[in-house]
Design a protein around this motif. Structure first.
Motif, PDB file in Angstrom:
ATOM      1  N   ALA A  56       0.819  -1.224   0.000  1.00 46.99           N
ATOM      2  CA  ALA A  56       0.000   0.000   0.000  1.00 46.99           C
ATOM      3  C   ALA A  56       0.848   1.268   0.000  1.00 46.99           C
ATOM      4  O   ALA A  56       0.528   2.240   0.678  1.00 46.99           O
ATOM      5  N   ASP A  57       1.957   1.272  -0.763  1.00 49.24           N
ATOM      6  CA  ASP A  57       2.797   2.466  -0.829  1.00 49.24           C
ATOM      7  C   ASP A  57       2.852   3.037  -2.245  1.00 49.24           C
ATOM      8  O   ASP A  57       3.810   3.709  -2.618  1.00 49.24           O
ATOM      9  N   GLY A  58       1.824   2.768  -3.029  1.00 48.40           N
ATOM     10  CA  GLY A  58       1.790   3.301  -4.390  1.00 48.40           C
ATOM     11  C   GLY A  58       1.208   4.702  -4.438  1.00 48.40           C
ATOM     12  O   GLY A  58       0.727   5.240  -3.442  1.00 48.40           O
ATOM     13  N   TYR A  59       1.281   5.302  -5.597  1.00 44.69           N
ATOM     14  CA  TYR A  59       0.654   6.616  -5.809  1.00 44.69           C
ATOM     15  C   TYR A  59      -0.212   6.539  -7.048  1.00 44.69           C
ATOM     16  O   TYR A  59       0.058   5.780  -7.972  1.00 44.69           O
ATOM     17  N   ALA A  60      -1.288   7.300  -7.034  1.00 42.10           N
ATOM     18  CA  ALA A  60      -2.348   7.148  -8.028  1.00 42.10           C
ATOM     19  C   ALA A  60      -1.936   7.714  -9.380  1.00 42.10           C
ATOM     20  O   ALA A  60      -1.214   8.714  -9.469  1.00 42.10           O
ATOM     21  N   PHE A  61      -2.413   7.058 -10.409  1.00 41.18           N
ATOM     22  CA  PHE A  61      -2.325   7.586 -11.771  1.00 41.18           C
ATOM     23  C   PHE A  61      -3.485   8.568 -11.959  1.00 41.18           C
ATOM     24  O   PHE A  61      -4.654   8.191 -11.927  1.00 41.18           O
ATOM     25  N   VAL A  62      -3.137   9.849 -12.097  1.00 43.28           N
ATOM     26  CA  VAL A  62      -4.150  10.905 -12.228  1.00 43.28           C
ATOM     27  C   VAL A  62      -4.052  11.473 -13.634  1.00 43.28           C
ATOM     28  O   VAL A  62      -3.312  12.440 -13.876  1.00 43.28           O
ATOM     29  N   PRO A  63      -4.751  10.884 -14.576  1.00 37.30           N
ATOM     30  CA  PRO A  63      -4.634  11.369 -15.958  1.00 37.30           C
ATOM     31  C   PRO A  63      -5.353  12.690 -16.152  1.00 37.30           C
ATOM     32  O   PRO A  63      -6.252  13.064 -15.385  1.00 37.30           O
ATOM     33  N   PHE A  64      -4.912  13.386 -17.202  1.00 33.46           N
ATOM     34  CA  PHE A  64      -5.585  14.626 -17.583  1.00 33.46           C
ATOM     35  C   PHE A  64      -6.836  14.245 -18.360  1.00 33.46           C
ATOM     36  O   PHE A  64      -6.763  13.811 -19.512  1.00 33.46           O
ATOM     37  N   CYS A  65      -7.988  14.395 -17.723  1.00 31.12           N
ATOM     38  CA  CYS A  65      -9.260  13.972 -18.323  1.00 31.12           C
ATOM     39  C   CYS A  65     -10.303  15.043 -18.024  1.00 31.12           C
ATOM     40  O   CYS A  65     -10.551  15.376 -16.856  1.00 31.12           O
ATOM     41  N   HIS A  66     -10.889  15.583 -19.085  1.00 29.93           N
ATOM     42  CA  HIS A  66     -11.876  16.649 -18.908  1.00 29.93           C
ATOM     43  C   HIS A  66     -13.066  16.185 -18.075  1.00 29.93           C
ATOM     44  O   HIS A  66     -13.529  16.904 -17.182  1.00 29.93           O
ATOM     45  N   ARG A  67     -13.577  15.013 -18.364  1.00 29.80           N
ATOM     46  CA  ARG A  67     -14.777  14.531 -17.671  1.00 29.80           C
ATOM     47  C   ARG A  67     -14.517  14.376 -16.176  1.00 29.80           C
ATOM     48  O   ARG A  67     -15.340  14.765 -15.345  1.00 29.80           O
ATOM     49  N   ALA A  68     -13.373  13.794 -15.821  1.00 27.12           N
ATOM     50  CA  ALA A  68     -13.056  13.608 -14.401  1.00 27.12           C
ATOM     51  C   ALA A  68     -12.903  14.954 -13.696  1.00 27.12           C
ATOM     52  O   ALA A  68     -13.359  15.124 -12.552  1.00 27.12           O
ATOM     53  N   ILE A  69     -12.285  15.926 -14.356  1.00 19.21           N
ATOM     54  CA  ILE A  69     -12.095  17.243 -13.745  1.00 19.21           C
ATOM     55  C   ILE A  69     -13.428  17.934 -13.530  1.00 19.21           C
ATOM     56  O   ILE A  69     -13.689  18.510 -12.466  1.00 19.21           O
ATOM     57  N   LEU A  70     -14.319  17.876 -14.514  1.00 15.81           N
ATOM     58  CA  LEU A  70     -15.613  18.549 -14.388  1.00 15.81           C
ATOM     59  C   LEU A  70     -16.490  17.883 -13.345  1.00 15.81           C
ATOM     60  O   LEU A  70     -17.191  18.562 -12.584  1.00 15.81           O
ATOM     61  N   LEU A  71     -16.476  16.556 -13.293  1.00 14.09           N
ATOM     62  CA  LEU A  71     -17.276  15.866 -12.280  1.00 14.09           C
ATOM     63  C   LEU A  71     -16.751  16.152 -10.881  1.00 14.09           C
ATOM     64  O   LEU A  71     -17.523  16.266  -9.929  1.00 14.09           O
ATOM     65  N   LYS A  72     -15.433  16.261 -10.750  1.00 16.17           N
ATOM     66  CA  LYS A  72     -14.856  16.564  -9.442  1.00 16.17           C
ATOM     67  C   LYS A  72     -15.242  17.969  -9.001  1.00 16.17           C
ATOM     68  O   LYS A  72     -15.542  18.201  -7.825  1.00 16.17           O
ATOM     69  N   LYS A  73     -15.252  18.918  -9.919  1.00 16.97           N
ATOM     70  CA  LYS A  73     -15.642  20.289  -9.572  1.00 16.97           C
ATOM     71  C   LYS A  73     -17.111  20.362  -9.187  1.00 16.97           C
ATOM     72  O   LYS A  73     -17.504  21.137  -8.321  1.00 16.97           O
ATOM     73  N   ASP A  74     -17.946  19.534  -9.836  1.00 16.03           N
ATOM     74  CA  ASP A  74     -19.369  19.524  -9.491  1.00 16.03           C
ATOM     75  C   ASP A  74     -19.588  18.958  -8.104  1.00 16.03           C
ATOM     76  O   ASP A  74     -20.529  19.321  -7.421  1.00 16.03           O
TER      77      ASP A  74
END
Length: 866
Positions: free
Chosen positions: A848-866
């Motif tokens: 459990a010492d990994g780090y997340a793959f956070v891709p540049f994705c418009h849909r994920a960014i907009l849903l997170k802001k909502d």
């Protein structure tokens, strides 16, 4: 027999295939192990960089590294500043729209916006926003002026009405002579100054000595205002307040304010137009409180005339306000109207557009270069061809322009790749539970695959009851059925809808195993024990039931087909029997889950080709687990299915085995337990000693083979050439060739801690699984108590009182069941199951010492802001 052997072969092949896939990692699916990631460099032409980043955010998954972290060079910061100003304007407009009656912004249609996002251009949206902002600022100023004028006219009208009421009261209070009999009363009520010679002149002289100041003040300020006047004038004023029942709108804040009319009476010795000291002091106090003062009418006729004029003025101002609000609503309707069918309001689409554009330019700030922009990036290996095809297609569509390209690294990078696990609506909640504890290391075994089944199953073991499980299942079914409505109304319930559904299903399943329906046993298949009638016992007498099935497994009738026989419910020894069964079942489930965790540790070692961990950790750990706790489970199962005249005590046998004592009633003799205990003890030094020695010898051999003056990068702990990710600075030092010194002392200490933690942990973790028994017992006993103290009490009342009593007792029982068993007990069981997965299960294999793959994705960014 032939069919059984055929089924056994098929079962063995299935298990072999499953274990092989577990070792290989299901890498193509990205479920048991994370997606294979590749590292490369993305090169973009400057003139079309924004277009390519937009395409990447729409169609691919790429995570960019900050190439300007050290220099802090941000070439696109001007664009971000412009978008920040646009977002400020949008926030202002949204706040103003909330003041419009009936205004509702249509939102939550991100996918529809992304399909038409290219319809908006930054310059056009910015120009329209600034124009609308200026208009709304003007609207706000005009509304403030009109509301202030209307309020001033209203306040003055109420002051005049107070004056009219006061003058009418004084006139009514003056007595008049009706006949000669009233002469005495009239003379007694006359003013002393109203004599024959100079009465009217004397009254006028007295009236010039008194004055008043009138105005309007908020009701919450009137007590403080009165105290301030009394103290400042030393009690030489009298203040009268008249409440205004109609609330007024504050022109600045728009809130309703309740006000009162005040009239201050004081003695004034002014001569001509000179203002007295008392009047000046009162005016200063009024100014300090910010109240509005108005002229007091000289006579009742003048007051009536003023009221008529003010009423006309109020009506005119109200008409202007209504026309202005109608105009504002028409302008707001343009912003609130959906752009297209099934899309968001225009103001919401502009907000999403600003978020999208800001993320694009923030990503471009990560690139370096002048003519061509370059940035290191991570991306899934499975999508490499798709990314290249998209770049080539969009580069060839623009003739005469520079093209974009993706250059993959020839050698794997030194740092550990990010972890990318594909999830869907069903698996996302289980993956979130795992990620809360810690993200899996790159291509480490992902516990979420097993948690999908084991989490709701262990919950069902604790919460097993058909009735309560059905109630929880109905909640889960409702959440799945109304998912679209709950998505934005209750997002927590929307995310947890599938885990609620599965928890309810397994609670019902375990309820059938325990044969518990709101603490009542169900006789579905007919009891396999004798009845009261066959025993000849009288009502109220104790009697013993005899088994009607073959207790010696000699080919006779079998026991109850599924679950616990209903004859056990209500028996005198029910609690003893159920405790013994559930306690042993908890130990069996716990050891089985910990063995699965060790098998995943085997899979990690094989996948990483780390034979040192495989031989010096995995095998001794499995031997320790199987030889002691596995043997205990085997004795439990053997004792259940094998009839014995004098069954041995498993607890005594395990104590004698661990203490190397003589067992007075062994199940398999003394030789096998002692052999297994000896192997268990030998597994401890095998975990402790070989690994540090082998690591030290490997390190020494590597130093002897390397030429002098040449340094070699040390391999990471996962055996794949990747070192675990440290801080942000460690991410940037790919070319550092510094060798970390090998410390045999630190290695030995670490191995000692690991060995002690595992040996003691297996004992404590096995005991920790007894919480399955404890929570199940608590749930069942709570059900019995609540049912007996509510419904049973109501039904036991004499007829016809029992009808009414049952009605009210059912309401009490249902309230307690929902509040405690469906509220508190569900949360309690959930937390205990979560602990069993985080500590007992995952500690066997999970780093459990990994780090997340956070891709540049418009849909994920907009849903997170909502």
């Amino acid at each position: 027999n032939t069919e059984l052997r055929h089924l056994e072969k098929q079962h063995f092949r299935f298990l072999s295939t499953l274990l092989l896939h577990a070792a290989c990692g299901f890498s193509t699916m990205g479920i048991l192990r994370s997606e294979t990631m590749k590292h490369g460099t993305l090169v973009l032409p400057v003139d079309r960089a924004r277009q390519f980043v937009d395409l990447i955010g729409n169609h691919t998954k790429m995570q960019f590294e900050d190439m300007n972290a050290r220099e802090m060079h941000r070439p696109y910061k001007k664009y971000i500043q412009r978008i920040d100003e646009m977002e400020r304007i949008i926030r202002f407009l949204l706040e103003e729209l909330t003041k419009v009656p009936g205004a509702e912004v249509i939102k939550n249609n991100v996918d529809a916006f992304l399909d038409h996002a290219d319809d908006y251009k930054l310059d056009e949206v910015e120009a329209r926003l600034k124009k609308i902002h200026r208009e709304f600022i003007q609207f706000k100023e005009n509304n403030t002026k009109l509301t202030g004028r209307r309020n001033a006219a209203l306040e003055e009208r109420y002051v005049v009405q107070t004056a009219i009421a006061s003058m009418a009261h004084v006139s009514a209070a003056r007595p008049s002579r009706a006949n000669e009999d009233d002469e005495f009363e009239y003379a007694a009520s006359r003013s002393l100054l109203d004599d024959e010679e100079g009465g009217s002149a004397g009254r006028r002289t007295l009236e010039t000595m008194f004055s008043n100041i009138a105005g309007v003040i908020p009701q919450e300020e009137q007590d403080r205002f009165a105290r301030a006047l009394f103290r400042a004038t030393r009690g030489n004023t009298f203040t009268h307040f008249q409440q205004i029942f109609e609330p007024m709108q504050d022109p600045k804040t728009g809130r309703e304010v309740h006000k009162s009319v005040f009239v201050i009476y004081f003695q004034d010795h002014r001569m001509g137009s000179t203002v007295s000291a008392m009047s000046e002091k009162i005016n200063k106090i009024c100014s300090s409180f910010g109240v509005n003062t108005y002229r007091w009418p000289a006579s009742r006729e003048a007051a009536e005339e003023m009221r008529r004029n003010l009423q006309t003025q109020v009506e005119d101002q109200q008409r202007l306000l209504t026309a202005h609000e109608s105009f504002v609503r028409s302008e707001a309707a343009v912003l609130l109207e959906p752009v297209r069918r099934g899309c968001d309001s225009l103001i919401e689409e502009w907000r999403l557009f600003c978020i999208k554009e800001k993320s694009i330019y923030a990503t471009l700030n990560l690139f370096e270069g002048n003519m061509n922009l370059r940035a290191n990036c991570w991306y899934p290996e499975a999508e490499e061809d798709q990314i290249r095809a998209m770049l080539i297609q969009n580069s060839s569509s623009q003739h005469g322009h520079s093209s974009a390209m993706l250059v993959s690294d020839r050698t794997p990078p030194r740092k550990q790749p990010p972890t990318y696990i594909r999830v869907n609506e069903f698996t996302s909640i289980f993956q979130e539970l795992i990620d809360t504890y810690g993200l899996p290391r790159y291509q480490e075994s992902n516990p979420a695959l097993f948690t999908i089944v084991t989490f709701p199953f262990l919950f069902g073991v604790m919460y097993g009851d058909i009735g309560h499980g059905l109630m929880l299942l109905m909640v889960g079914v409702y959440a799945v059925w109304k998912a679209d409505e709950l998505k934005f109304a209750i997002p927590e319930m929307y995310s947890a809808r599938y885990i609620l559904l599965m928890m309810g299903m397994f609670a019902v399943y375990c309820g059938f195993l325990y044969n518990d329906f709101f603490s009542i046993g169900l006789d579905l298949f007919g009891s396999r024990w004798s009845s009261r009638e066959s025993s000849g016992a009288k009502p109220g007498e104790e009697f013993s039931l005899k088994p009607l099935f073959d207790t010696k497994n000699e080919g006779g009738a079998g026991p109850y087909p599924f679950g616990v026989d209903p004859a056990w419910h209500g028996a005198q020894n029910e609690l003893v029997y159920m405790n013994s069964m559930k306690m042993k079942l908890s130990v069996i489930i716990g050891v089985a889950q910990m063995i699965v965790g060790l098998l995943l540790r085997f899979g990690n070692a094989l996948y990483e080709r780390n034979m040192v961990d495989f031989c010096c950790e995995c095998i001794p750990m499995m031997v320790f687990m199987i030889c002691f706790f596995g043997f205990m489970d085997y004795m439990i199962l053997y004792k259940w299915v094998t009839p014995m005249e004098d069954p041995p005590s498993i607890i005594n046998s395990m104590i004698a085995m661990a203490m190397w004592n003589e067992d007075t009633n062994p199940m398999f003799g003394m030789g096998l337990p002692r052999l297994l205990m000896g192997v268990t003890m030998l597994a401890v030094p095998c975990m402790l000693i070989p690994k540090p020695v082998i690591k030290f010898m490997q390190h020494k051999a590597e130093h002897q083979q390397l030429p002098s003056g040449h340094m070699r990068l040390r391999e990471g702990h996962d055996g794949s050439g990747h070192s675990p990710l440290g801080d942000e600075e460690a991410q940037r030092c790919e070319d550092e060739d510094e060798e970390e010194e090998f410390d045999i002392t630190e290695m030995v200490i670490h191995q000692v801690i690991e060995t002690i933690e595992y040996v003691l942990g297996t004992v404590s973790h096995t005991a920790s699984y007894l919480r399955l028994w404890a929570l199940s017992l608590a749930h069942q006993q709570l059900s019995v108590v609540f049912f007996g103290m509510t419904l049973m009490g109501g039904m036991a009342a004499p007829f016809p009182l029992n009808i009414i009593a049952t009605y009210f007792s059912f309401a009490a029982w249902f309230g307690v069941t929902v509040g405690i068993l469906l509220g508190m007990d569900v949360m309690e069981c959930f937390l205990h199951v979560l602990r069993l997965h985080w500590v007992e299960f995952q500690s066997k294999f999970y780093k459990a010492d990994g780090y997340a793959f956070v891709p540049f994705c418009h849909r994920a960014i907009l849903l997170k802001k909502d």
